[in-house]
Design an enzyme around this catalytic site. Structure first.
Site, PDB file in Angstrom:
ATOM      1  N   LYS A 104       0.856  -1.188   0.000  1.00  0.00           N
ATOM      2  CA  LYS A 104       0.000   0.000   0.000  1.00  0.00           C
ATOM      3  C   LYS A 104       0.885   1.229   0.000  1.00  0.00           C
ATOM      4  O   LYS A 104       2.042   1.161   0.441  1.00  0.00           O
ATOM      5  CB  LYS A 104      -0.872   0.004   1.258  1.00  0.00           C
ATOM      6  N   ASP A 143      -6.944   4.439  -4.650  1.00  0.00           N
ATOM      7  CA  ASP A 143      -7.625   4.308  -3.354  1.00  0.00           C
ATOM      8  C   ASP A 143      -8.236   5.693  -3.099  1.00  0.00           C
ATOM      9  O   ASP A 143      -8.434   6.452  -4.070  1.00  0.00           O
ATOM     10  CB  ASP A 143      -6.620   3.907  -2.252  1.00  0.00           C
TER      11      ASP A 143
HETATM   12  P1  NAP Z   1     -13.019   7.817  -2.837  1.00  0.00           P
HETATM   13  O1  NAP Z   1     -13.551   7.615  -4.201  1.00  0.00           O
HETATM   14  O2  NAP Z   1     -11.952   8.819  -2.613  1.00  0.00           O
HETATM   15  O3  NAP Z   1     -14.272   8.130  -1.890  1.00  0.00           O
HETATM   16  C1  NAP Z   1     -14.152   8.226  -0.503  1.00  0.00           C
HETATM   17  C2  NAP Z   1     -15.465   8.714   0.063  1.00  0.00           C
HETATM   18  O4  NAP Z   1     -15.405   8.704   1.477  1.00  0.00           O
HETATM   19  C3  NAP Z   1     -15.786  10.131  -0.342  1.00  0.00           C
HETATM   20  O5  NAP Z   1     -17.177  10.272  -0.398  1.00  0.00           O
HETATM   21  C4  NAP Z   1     -15.203  10.934   0.826  1.00  0.00           C
HETATM   22  O6  NAP Z   1     -15.767  12.204   0.974  1.00  0.00           O
HETATM   23  C5  NAP Z   1     -15.593  10.043   1.971  1.00  0.00           C
HETATM   24  N1  NAP Z   1     -14.711  10.261   3.124  1.00  0.00           N
HETATM   25  C6  NAP Z   1     -13.363  10.398   3.146  1.00  0.00           C
HETATM   26  N2  NAP Z   1     -12.917  10.592   4.396  1.00  0.00           N
HETATM   27  C7  NAP Z   1     -13.997  10.587   5.175  1.00  0.00           C
HETATM   28  C8  NAP Z   1     -14.196  10.764   6.563  1.00  0.00           C
HETATM   29  N3  NAP Z   1     -13.178  10.981   7.394  1.00  0.00           N
HETATM   30  N4  NAP Z   1     -15.466  10.657   7.014  1.00  0.00           N
HETATM   31  C9  NAP Z   1     -16.514  10.438   6.177  1.00  0.00           C
HETATM   32  N5  NAP Z   1     -16.370  10.289   4.849  1.00  0.00           N
HETATM   33  C10 NAP Z   1     -15.159  10.367   4.364  1.00  0.00           C
HETATM   34  O7  NAP Z   1     -12.456   6.450  -2.222  1.00  0.00           O
HETATM   35  P2  NAP Z   1     -12.971   4.989  -2.491  1.00  0.00           P
HETATM   36  O8  NAP Z   1     -12.084   4.382  -3.509  1.00  0.00           O
HETATM   37  O9  NAP Z   1     -14.442   4.956  -2.669  1.00  0.00           O
HETATM   38  O10 NAP Z   1     -12.575   4.283  -1.122  1.00  0.00           O
HETATM   39  C11 NAP Z   1     -13.443   4.261  -0.002  1.00  0.00           C
HETATM   40  C12 NAP Z   1     -12.973   3.202   0.971  1.00  0.00           C
HETATM   41  O11 NAP Z   1     -12.963   1.924   0.326  1.00  0.00           O
HETATM   42  C13 NAP Z   1     -11.569   3.379   1.515  1.00  0.00           C
HETATM   43  O12 NAP Z   1     -11.511   2.848   2.824  1.00  0.00           O
HETATM   44  C14 NAP Z   1     -10.734   2.509   0.598  1.00  0.00           C
HETATM   45  O13 NAP Z   1      -9.528   2.102   1.199  1.00  0.00           O
HETATM   46  C15 NAP Z   1     -11.682   1.348   0.414  1.00  0.00           C
HETATM   47  N6  NAP Z   1     -11.445   0.511  -0.769  1.00  0.00           N
HETATM   48  C16 NAP Z   1     -11.459   1.054  -2.016  1.00  0.00           C
HETATM   49  C17 NAP Z   1     -11.288   0.237  -3.106  1.00  0.00           C
HETATM   50  C18 NAP Z   1     -11.370   0.749  -4.517  1.00  0.00           C
HETATM   51  O14 NAP Z   1     -11.326  -0.069  -5.437  1.00  0.00           O
HETATM   52  N7  NAP Z   1     -11.509   2.034  -4.740  1.00  0.00           N
HETATM   53  C19 NAP Z   1     -11.069  -1.138  -2.924  1.00  0.00           C
HETATM   54  C20 NAP Z   1     -11.084  -1.665  -1.638  1.00  0.00           C
HETATM   55  C21 NAP Z   1     -11.290  -0.823  -0.566  1.00  0.00           C
HETATM   56  P3  NAP Z   1     -15.073  13.516   0.321  1.00  0.00           P
HETATM   57  O15 NAP Z   1     -15.615  13.584  -1.056  1.00  0.00           O
HETATM   58  O16 NAP Z   1     -15.506  14.616   1.210  1.00  0.00           O
HETATM   59  O17 NAP Z   1     -13.592  13.294   0.373  1.00  0.00           O
END
Ligand code: NAP
Length: 448
Positions: A128, A168
């Site tokens: 990561k 991510d």
């Molecule tokens: P993303 O597209 O950047 O979206 C993150 C979302 O969470 C946004 O709506 C963001 O709001 C919100 N957020 C961020 N920090 C926050 C906080 N402290 N409290 C409440 N909301 C918050 O990221 P993502 O890819 O969807 O990832 C979301 C989660 O899934 C993460 O834990 C990531 O590690 C996990 N994940 C992602 C993937 C993938 O394929 N993308 C795979 C496995 C796991 P804002 O718009 O205000 O920033």
């Protein structure tokens, strides 16, 4: 008894040797505690010091990321890549750009990734990376300059068969494009498989964007079915409005559920008529705006400042898809009091350990992140396979493979939980299933 003290000893050692790394301590504790029954049955893992080795990253790279903003001011951020375990394949795991990023968070995510990647049944190790750079409010040109600077250092440490980063939080298609462009320029090689989550016209895979959210729904649907339940006509609350949340909402709606809430880091919207996903996509993917803009277009919906209140909305199924530790004990109590039947983790470690315990003690079905959100990295590995073949599968082909992988992960987790005396506990089951493959590969490869 001796065994319990051995596991406790390793946990204490990790805490002492990695001071202040709370997130990392928590994930090590969760995983090691749940694999204790495996160690009991198989002393070979203790004899070969597998636990001592598995909690130590193979390599940690930390570096300076200098970049210039549009006004000509120079900024410096911290860059990280933690190459945790390569026993079953090249390191694989996303890059996170968020001001909260620090070594503890990257190590926690890297450690989780080792077991998650093992669960996918595909040959990928765990890693990561990321930076405390805040992409919010930055221009495209600033994002590009940051990504180019980040990759200028990172490119020395990654490669097709070494380490394959992906997106991510804060890293989507735009950032992957800038990172790949810089990699290609420095290395003078079209190594498409060195990054995943690429655009479709330069080596990306169909269904990668949808994979984590869709995979979460495929996994939780199987869990619900085993309990005689289904998504149809259920009320669902999904936190976040980023990549994972968006495609979780899409598939939940396709399965006939009514999704009534979503959020961002400022607050959440509640729409009793059901979330209008096209509007969310327009706000977040096109305008890169804030979720509160939802109520401008739909005044009948409510917007609330702050994120935690989302868990007080009555629902049958809750899917935390935003960030780590967003669902705490108080939130778990509110969900149970409102009759929640299932919680499925789309984000990484979104629930605190006491919240998980409370949910499980109150008979709430629980789908742990490592297993339930593995669809994203699984399709990333399928992207690497397509890059190697110089060939692309159709959306349906990738989606079908994803469905089969999520079903395998579910069945494996269920089987391991039963085999080791924790029937029905998918958290213990997935940790054991993920651990066994990595531990056996480490045993076979000797002390390294
Ligand atoms: P993303 O597209 O950047 O979206 C993150 C979302 O969470 C946004 O709506 C963001 O709001 C919100 N957020 C961020 N920090 C926050 C906080 N402290 N409290 C409440 N909301 C918050 O990221 P993502 O890819 O969807 O990832 C979301 C989660 O899934 C993460 O834990 C990531 O590690 C996990 N994940 C992602 C993937 C993938 O394929 N993308 C795979 C496995 C796991 P804002 O718009 O205000 O920033």
């Amino acid at each position: 008894m001796i065994l319990a003290s051995y596991v406790e000893e390793i946990i204490a050692k990790v805490q002492a040797e990695n001071p202040g790394e709370t997130e990392f301590h928590n994930t090590v504790k969760e995983v090691l505690t749940s694999i204790a029954p495996v160690l009991e049955k198989n002393p070979k893992y203790q004899q070969a010091a597998i636990l001592e080795r598995i909690v130590e990253p193979e390599r940690v790279v930390m570096f300076r990321v200098p970049w210039t903003d549009d006004a000509g001011k120079v900024h410096v951020n911290k860059g990280y890549r933690v190459q945790f375990n390569s026993a079953i394949g090249p390191y694989k795991g996303g890059l996170r750009l968020h001001p909260s990023v620090n070594l503890s968070i990257i190590k926690f995510l890297g450690f989780e990734q080792v077991f998650k990647n093992s669960l996918t049944t595909l040959p990928i190790g765990g890693g990561k990376g990321g930076s405390n750079f805040d992409p919010k409010g930055k221009s495209d040109a600033e994002i590009m300059r940051f990504c180019q600077s980040f990759m200028t250092e990172l490119c020395r440490h990654i490669g097709l068969n070494t380490d394959v980063p992906a997106g991510d939080i804060g890293v989507g298609g735009r950032e992957i494009g800038y990172l790949y462009g810089q990699y290609k320029r420095i290395r003078n090689a079209y190594d498409a498989g060195v990054l995943t989550g690429k655009g479709l016209n330069y080596g990306g895979s169909l269904a990668r964007t949808e994979a984590t959210g869709y995979g979460l729904l495929y996994f939780t649907k199987l869990m619900l079915a085993d309990a005689g339940l289904d998504y149809k006509d259920k009320t669902v609350v999904i936190s976040g409005s980023g990549n994972v949340a968006t495609y979780a909402i899409e598939k939940a709606q396709e399965f006939g559920a009514k999704v009534v809430a979503c959020s961002d880091s400022n607050g959440y919207v509640y729409d009793k008529d059901g979330i209008d996903l096209a509007l969310v996509k327009e706000i977040k993917e096109v305008r890169r705006g804030r979720i509160k803009e939802y109520v401008d277009a739909k005044p009948s919906a409510e917007y609330h400042e702050g994120c935690k209140g989302i868990w007080t909305i009555p629902c049958d199924i809750a899917l935390p898809c935003a960030t780590q530790q967003e669902l705490d004990l108080e939130s778990a109590k509110a969900l149970v009091a409102n009759g929640v039947k299932a919680v499925g983790e789309g984000a990484n470690m979104p629930s605190t350990l006491d919240a998980i315990e409370y949910l499980q003690n109150n008979n709430v079905l629980f789908a742990p992140a490592k297993a339930a959100n593995a669809g994203g990295v699984a399709v990333s590995a399928l992207e690497m396979a397509q890059n190697s073949m110089r060939y692309s599968w159709t959306f349906e082909e990738v989606d079908n493979k994803l469905k089969n992988i999520m079903a395998d992960i579910y069945e494996n987790s269920k089987r391991c939980a039963k085999e080791y005396g924790h029937e029905g506990d998918l958290l213990v089951g997935c940790n054991i299933a993920g651990f066994l493959k990595v531990a056996d590969a480490m045993l076979a490869q000797g002390v390294c």
